[in-house]
Design a protein around this motif. Sequence first.
Motif, PDB file in Angstrom:
ATOM      1  N   HIS A 134       6.987 -14.014  -2.051  1.00  0.00           N
ATOM      2  CA  HIS A 134       6.374 -13.819  -3.265  1.00  0.00           C
ATOM      3  C   HIS A 134       7.677 -14.285  -4.119  1.00  0.00           C
ATOM      4  O   HIS A 134       6.999 -15.373  -5.124  1.00  0.00           O
ATOM      5  CB  HIS A 134       7.351 -12.018  -3.589  1.00  0.00           C
ATOM      6  CG  HIS A 134       6.869 -12.133  -5.263  1.00  0.00           C
ATOM      7  ND1 HIS A 134       5.676 -11.754  -6.299  1.00  0.00           N
ATOM      8  CD2 HIS A 134       7.172 -11.830  -6.527  1.00  0.00           C
ATOM      9  CE1 HIS A 134       5.777 -11.001  -7.089  1.00  0.00           C
ATOM     10  NE2 HIS A 134       6.922 -11.380  -7.166  1.00  0.00           N
TER      11      HIS A 134
ATOM     12  N   GLU B  44       5.336 -16.708  -6.569  1.00  0.00           N
ATOM     13  CA  GLU B  44       5.115 -17.511  -7.806  1.00  0.00           C
ATOM     14  C   GLU B  44       5.714 -18.539  -8.152  1.00  0.00           C
ATOM     15  O   GLU B  44       4.577 -19.240  -9.308  1.00  0.00           O
ATOM     16  CB  GLU B  44       6.561 -16.705  -8.491  1.00  0.00           C
ATOM     17  CG  GLU B  44       6.464 -15.155  -8.702  1.00  0.00           C
ATOM     18  CD  GLU B  44       7.932 -14.196  -9.342  1.00  0.00           C
ATOM     19  OE1 GLU B  44       7.734 -13.605  -9.773  1.00  0.00           O
ATOM     20  OE2 GLU B  44       8.459 -15.075  -8.761  1.00  0.00           O
TER      21      GLU B  44
ATOM     22  N   ARG C  31       2.540 -21.325 -10.186  1.00  0.00           N
ATOM     23  CA  ARG C  31       2.813 -21.449 -11.901  1.00  0.00           C
ATOM     24  C   ARG C  31       2.384 -23.105 -11.437  1.00  0.00           C
ATOM     25  O   ARG C  31       2.268 -23.386 -12.614  1.00  0.00           O
ATOM     26  CB  ARG C  31       4.241 -22.147 -11.624  1.00  0.00           C
ATOM     27  CG  ARG C  31       5.106 -20.223 -12.742  1.00  0.00           C
ATOM     28  CD  ARG C  31       6.523 -20.843 -13.121  1.00  0.00           C
ATOM     29  NE  ARG C  31       7.322 -21.143 -12.247  1.00  0.00           N
ATOM     30  CZ  ARG C  31       8.254 -19.888 -11.200  1.00  0.00           C
ATOM     31  NH1 ARG C  31       8.199 -19.063 -11.132  1.00  0.00           N
ATOM     32  NH2 ARG C  31       8.898 -20.617 -10.541  1.00  0.00           N
TER      33      ARG C  31
ATOM     34  N   VAL D  17       0.744 -13.185  -5.839  1.00  0.00           N
ATOM     35  CA  VAL D  17       0.959 -13.378  -7.408  1.00  0.00           C
ATOM     36  C   VAL D  17      -0.162 -13.929  -8.433  1.00  0.00           C
ATOM     37  O   VAL D  17      -0.958 -14.614  -7.416  1.00  0.00           O
ATOM     38  CB  VAL D  17       1.577 -14.538  -7.551  1.00  0.00           C
ATOM     39  CG1 VAL D  17       1.976 -15.171  -9.228  1.00  0.00           C
ATOM     40  CG2 VAL D  17       3.074 -14.584  -6.913  1.00  0.00           C
TER      41      VAL D  17
END
Length: 255
Positions: A87, A91, A95, A117
């Motif tokens: 995770h 993430e 981004r 995500v």
Amino acid sequence: MARAVPALERAFDILELFLDEPELSAPEITSRLGLPRTTVHELLGTLVERGYLTHAGGSGSRYRLGVRGFQLGSAYADRLDLAREGHLAAEETSRQCNETVHIGIREGTDVLYVAKVDSGHPVRMVSAVGRRIPAHCTAVGKALLAPLSREKLDELYGGTTLTPMTDNSISDYPSLLAELAEVARRSGQAREYCESNDSVACVAAPVRDHSHEVVAAMSIAVPILRWNERVERELTETVLRGAANLSERLGHRAD
């Protein structure tokens, strides 16, 4: 940032030499690190006393890694959590590209998603954490299947019918073998175009652990309305970085 302790840095420098060499002598260590001979002998004595190094072959002239390093590595591995680390890596990758990122593992002929995500864009996806999807219909699944031997693939798929999820899904075993051979030639980079979802394309890359085994895969999913050759090229680079990041979190050391 706290001030580094020179003596500790030198001790770690010595230990890290053994990542590439099974045995080293004190003169070899002295030569490679450019440290004073007395300093090296004092550090070696301390590392042996604490169990991080041991005398090779029962002599005092050569050294190898001791059991203490193994104990620390085992404790680190025991505390790794693929879902948590996945995770975090997902993430960070999301981004960078603002697209949906998945982490999946293989369970038989299925992919089980352990982390996801979502993109900042509205996207309709068939995937969800905890959901299983046929591996042959996904980029993640292809990245997980490609390292398997022909014998293992025959065991999983020989004599079975591949159920498609869309009109673009692979629907027979010979076609799957050909696709996996292409994925293997690309060092595990896998692609999917509307094979699990009529409106989504994906790129994926394998994730390895400390034993160099492929234990998971990361994918980036994009609606086909934003998909083109440039996007595919850029996201392939992004997913390769993301998978390498997660591999490093799991203890993999690139050659």
